[in-house]
Design an enzyme around this catalytic site. Structure first.
Site, PDB file in Angstrom:
ATOM      1  N   LYS A   1       0.819  -1.215   0.000  1.00  0.00           N
ATOM      2  CA  LYS A   1       0.000   0.000   0.000  1.00  0.00           C
ATOM      3  C   LYS A   1       0.855   1.268   0.000  1.00  0.00           C
ATOM      4  CE  LYS A   1      -4.173  -2.049   1.853  1.00  0.00           C
ATOM      5  NZ  LYS A   1      -5.064  -2.281   2.967  1.00  0.00           N
TER       6      LYS A   1
ATOM      7  N   LYS B   1      -8.053  -8.568  -7.645  1.00  0.00           N
ATOM      8  CA  LYS B   1      -9.269  -8.986  -6.934  1.00  0.00           C
ATOM      9  C   LYS B   1     -10.387  -7.952  -7.083  1.00  0.00           C
ATOM     10  CE  LYS B   1      -8.552  -7.578  -2.119  1.00  0.00           C
ATOM     11  NZ  LYS B   1      -8.562  -7.999  -0.737  1.00  0.00           N
TER      12      LYS B   1
ATOM     13  N   LYS C   1     -13.557  -2.541  -3.882  1.00  0.00           N
ATOM     14  CA  LYS C   1     -14.385  -1.342  -3.766  1.00  0.00           C
ATOM     15  C   LYS C   1     -13.687  -0.136  -4.374  1.00  0.00           C
ATOM     16  CE  LYS C   1     -15.619  -3.026   0.813  1.00  0.00           C
ATOM     17  NZ  LYS C   1     -15.497  -2.816   2.234  1.00  0.00           N
TER      18      LYS C   1
END
Length: 354
Positions: free
Chosen positions: A134, A220, A223
């Site tokens: 991240k 994947k 959202k």
């Protein structure tokens, strides 16, 4: 003596405590539903205490920094956590069987995090692959401290309730291992050897395989993907679901086979099909072995609509009944707060704060 015997019982996991959390970062989608929430719903019928938490403190670890801000303001954030709570109720989380609450309403989470953070070597945190992944997106210098210390807050979330079992996705394996290590260090430093205070939490991994993006089966379903067509949201109408699956990436090979390496996009559709019908991907592949891509997609579409549209309708009902959702969160919060407060008081006494 009674306190010690109850601690021993907890440490021996005689009393099961199941805890898990979900971030309120937008609309809940099919990947979250099949990957985590269906597992929570099943676990509700098992013995022991069940606590499910909307982890809104975790959600701000990437809210204020970098290009991809998660929320556009306070109202947007309020809407996100409320929508997530409504989604969980619509999916079948039952306030009669489980406690549902928001992390930020229970200040013991962050107080225990500070205590556990003082027992966690930086070397352990430096090994966390999620932070590496991240922080790469934003650059190490601009990644915030919250993102770095995220796994310590996660350990505090779990250990605060002396949870014995944590249902999570495979991507959280490393964080649960870290929670175990931190629990072990605390027990070694502060608890009598015969009665460790924190149970070493065990992960319960869902049997569902990860659901990938409809536009690219190498990443994947997420959202945060800018393409809404990459995911099926629990609030999507039958027509939207039909359109998304029709446009989902496939291949030109005749017939349907389950080959995750060679045919990742078809394999992903089979996993989705299997997930919503509780059937094995290989059985479905055999059934549709001689079908065309469009025939197969039609069958997937109908199965997804049958499973998801009723949840969307239920969710809309909860979204309109704000009082009920907020009362459910408040009831869950009161009971969770009592457990959290009692356990944190014990921790502070063992350290010598009181």
């Amino acid at each position: 003596g009674q306190r010690n015997s109850s601690a021993a019982a907890m440490a021996g996991s005689v009393s099961r405590v199941i805890f898990s959390g979900i971030q309120p970062t937008g609309v809940v989608h099919l990947g979250n539903y099949l990957g985590a929430i269906t597992n929570w719903v099943k676990l509700q019928n098992e013995d022991g205490k069940k606590l499910f938490c909307v982890v809104d403190l975790h959600a701000i670890s990437h809210r204020f920094v970098g290009e991809q801000k998660s929320f556009s303001g306070a109202q947007d954030f309020r809407e996100a956590w409320f929508r997530t709570a409504a989604s969980l109720l619509a999916c079948g989380i039952d306030p009669q069987k489980s406690l549902l609450f928001r992390q930020s309403e229970i200040s013991e989470h962050t107080e225990l995090m500070w205590i556990l953070g003082c027992l966690t070597p930086l070397g352990w945190l430096n090994r966390m692959t999620q932070f590496k992944d991240k922080s790469k997106k934003e650059g190490l210098a601009s990644a915030c401290m919250g993102l770095y210390s995220y796994p310590v807050l996660q350990a505090a979330d779990i250990l605060l309730y002396r949870a014995s079992h944590v249902p999570v996705g495979e991507d959280q394996r490393q964080h649960i291992e870290l929670s175990k290590q931190i629990a072990h260090v605390f027990n070694r430093e502060f608890a009598p050897p015969e009665t460790p205070f924190f149970p070493l939490p065990e992960a319960i991994f869902t049997s569902a395989t990860r659901i990938m993006s409809l536009r690219d089966a190498r990443s994947k379903m997420s959202k945060s993907d800018l393409l809404d067509s990459s995911r099926i949201n629990l609030t999507d109408s039958a027509d939207i679901i039909r359109d998304k699956i029709k446009r989902a990436k496939s291949d030109s090979i005749m017939g349907i086979t389950y080959d995750p390496e060679g045919r990742p996009d078809v394999a992903n559709l089979l996993r989705i099909f299997g997930g919503v019908t509780n059937r094995l991907e290989t059985d479905l592949a055999t059934q549709f072995a001689s079908s065309s891509s469009s025939q197969f997609k039609e069958a997937v579409t109908e199965a997804v609509i049958d499973r998801i549209v009723p949840i969307g309708q239920e969710m809309n009902r909860f979204m309109k009944d704000r009082d009920y959702v907020e009362k459910t969160l408040l009831d869950g919060q009161e009971e969770a707060k009592a457990i959290a407060n009692k356990n944190l008081m014990e921790v502070k006494k063992m350290i010598g704060f009181t």
